[in-house]
Design an enzyme around this catalytic site. Structure first.
Site, mmCIF file in Angstrom:
data_model
loop_
_atom_site.group_PDB
_atom_site.id
_atom_site.type_symbol
_atom_site.label_atom_id
_atom_site.label_comp_id
_atom_site.label_asym_id
_atom_site.label_seq_id
_atom_site.Cartn_x
_atom_site.Cartn_y
_atom_site.Cartn_z
ATOM 1 N N LYS A 168 0.831 -1.212 0.000
ATOM 2 C CA LYS A 168 0.000 0.000 0.000
ATOM 3 C C LYS A 168 0.863 1.260 0.000
ATOM 4 O O LYS A 168 0.616 2.187 -0.750
ATOM 5 C CB LYS A 168 -0.929 0.030 1.219
ATOM 6 C CG LYS A 168 -1.835 -1.179 1.348
ATOM 7 C CD LYS A 168 -2.789 -1.055 2.520
ATOM 8 C CE LYS A 168 -2.124 -0.985 3.888
ATOM 9 N NZ LYS A 168 -1.575 -2.268 4.361
ATOM 10 N N ARG B 279 -9.537 -0.413 9.080
ATOM 11 C CA ARG B 279 -9.019 -1.767 9.262
ATOM 12 C C ARG B 279 -10.012 -2.673 9.960
ATOM 13 O O ARG B 279 -9.696 -3.840 10.231
ATOM 14 C CB ARG B 279 -7.760 -1.733 10.116
ATOM 15 C CG ARG B 279 -6.596 -1.299 9.309
ATOM 16 C CD ARG B 279 -5.320 -1.628 10.020
ATOM 17 N NE ARG B 279 -4.295 -0.872 9.334
ATOM 18 C CZ ARG B 279 -3.007 -1.006 9.533
ATOM 19 N NH1 ARG B 279 -2.571 -1.855 10.399
ATOM 20 N NH2 ARG B 279 -2.162 -0.285 8.863
ATOM 21 N N ARG C 119 11.839 -5.752 5.482
ATOM 22 C CA ARG C 119 11.526 -4.378 5.108
ATOM 23 C C ARG C 119 12.454 -3.371 5.800
ATOM 24 O O ARG C 119 12.789 -3.514 6.965
ATOM 25 C CB ARG C 119 10.069 -4.078 5.491
ATOM 26 C CG ARG C 119 9.662 -2.661 5.215
ATOM 27 C CD ARG C 119 8.182 -2.542 5.038
ATOM 28 N NE ARG C 119 7.450 -2.664 6.304
ATOM 29 C CZ ARG C 119 6.132 -2.492 6.386
ATOM 30 N NH1 ARG C 119 5.433 -2.224 5.315
ATOM 31 N NH2 ARG C 119 5.529 -2.606 7.543
ATOM 32 N N ARG D 121 11.701 -1.512 11.243
ATOM 33 C CA ARG D 121 10.698 -1.134 12.234
ATOM 34 C C ARG D 121 10.570 -2.197 13.320
ATOM 35 O O ARG D 121 10.675 -3.381 13.050
ATOM 36 C CB ARG D 121 9.349 -0.933 11.557
ATOM 37 C CG ARG D 121 9.167 0.492 11.102
ATOM 38 C CD ARG D 121 7.971 0.678 10.232
ATOM 39 N NE ARG D 121 6.799 -0.081 10.661
ATOM 40 C CZ ARG D 121 5.676 -0.092 9.982
ATOM 41 N NH1 ARG D 121 5.555 0.596 8.862
ATOM 42 N NH2 ARG D 121 4.649 -0.795 10.402
ATOM 43 N N ARG E 56 0.469 -9.761 13.101
ATOM 44 C CA ARG E 56 -0.236 -8.722 12.343
ATOM 45 C C ARG E 56 -1.045 -9.328 11.209
ATOM 46 O O ARG E 56 -2.139 -8.857 10.901
ATOM 47 C CB ARG E 56 0.760 -7.697 11.805
ATOM 48 C CG ARG E 56 1.288 -6.792 12.909
ATOM 49 C CD ARG E 56 2.592 -6.176 12.529
ATOM 50 N NE ARG E 56 2.418 -5.086 11.593
ATOM 51 C CZ ARG E 56 3.339 -4.710 10.719
ATOM 52 N NH1 ARG E 56 4.482 -5.362 10.639
ATOM 53 N NH2 ARG E 56 3.121 -3.703 9.937
#
Ligand code: ADP
Ligand code: ZN
Length: 216
Positions: free
Chosen positions: A17, A92, A131, A164, A175
């Site tokens: 996204k 969400r 990431r 992160r 998640r």
């Protein structure tokens, strides 16, 4: 010019996204509303909302619906949203979607499209745990699939790249579970309302093309 420009980007963590938002924004002047970014800024600034959200985010859980919905409602009244917006990472949950519809109705507006980023779960896990984010700008990299030219450094601004805290394997799995349970039902919710467009695949340029064909 885009025909449809009040947008929601819906997809699991790691679905792309943020990456596609950056590509779309490079060509179209939409406001980018990332609830993840707004929340991280609140945490960094040590606000009341940030204090509530910080621990929840670190555990990879969802912060309370009313808290994010209020932040987004306020953000939507800013002048840069008049020409269209991308809601990235919101709603969400079904209650958040209902709160969003109410907030938009109050402003005399509505959603034009909900783009669903459909990506297989094993790809999501690989992406999330590799990431890298830039401290200087919002650029996103991936150790495996999209490495920076110089290790640890942003191609665009030279900023330091970091992983992160919520991108560890355990948190990533957690998640994704929350996505399946709480967010995935929104696919059907928006499909029923005739607002859904599904983008599938793994190549960003190709995904952007699919999306533009739908929005232009
Ligand atoms: P990602 O897109 O990788 O899932 P985000 O940056 O969007 O990550 O969000 C990071 C964290 O912020 C989430 O794990 C969650 O704790 C919180 N968050 C962001 N958006 C929402 C939302 N709409 N509702 C509840 N919590 C949210
Ligand atoms: Zn950068």
């Amino acid at each position: 010019m885009l025909k449809r420009k009040n947008l929601v980007f819906l997809g699991a963590p790691g679905a792309g996204k943020g990456t596609i938002s950056n590509l779309l924004l490079a060509k179209h002047p939409l406001a980018h509303i990332s609830t993840g970014d707004i929340l991280r800024a609140e945490v960094a600034a040590g606000t009341e909302a940030g204090k509530k959200a910080g621990a929840i985010m670190k555990a990879g859980k969802l912060v309370p619906d009313e808290l994010v919905a209020d932040m987004v409602s306020r953000r939507l009244t800013a002048p840069d949203c008049e020409n269209g917006f991308i809601l990235d990472g919101f709603p969400r949950t079904i209650p958040q979607a209902d709160l969003l519809a109410a907030a938009l109705a109050k402003l005399g507006r509505s959603l034009d499209r909900v783009i669903y980023f459909k990506v297989p779960e094993e790809v999501l896990i690989q992406r999330l745990t590799a990431r890298l984010c830039c401290r200087g700008c919002d650029a996103i990299y991936n150790k495996l699939f999209m490495p920076p030219k110089v290790e640890g450094k942003c191609d665009k601004c030279g900023g330091e790249l970091y992983q992160r805290a919520d991108d560890s394997l355990e948190t990533a799995q957690n998640r994704l579970k929350i996505f399946r349970e709480q967010t995935a039902p929104l696919v059907e919710y928006y499909e029923k309302r005739g607002q859904l467009f599904t983008a599938a695949g793994e190549d960003s340029a190709d995904i952007l093309k699919q999306i533009l064909a739908d929005l232009e």
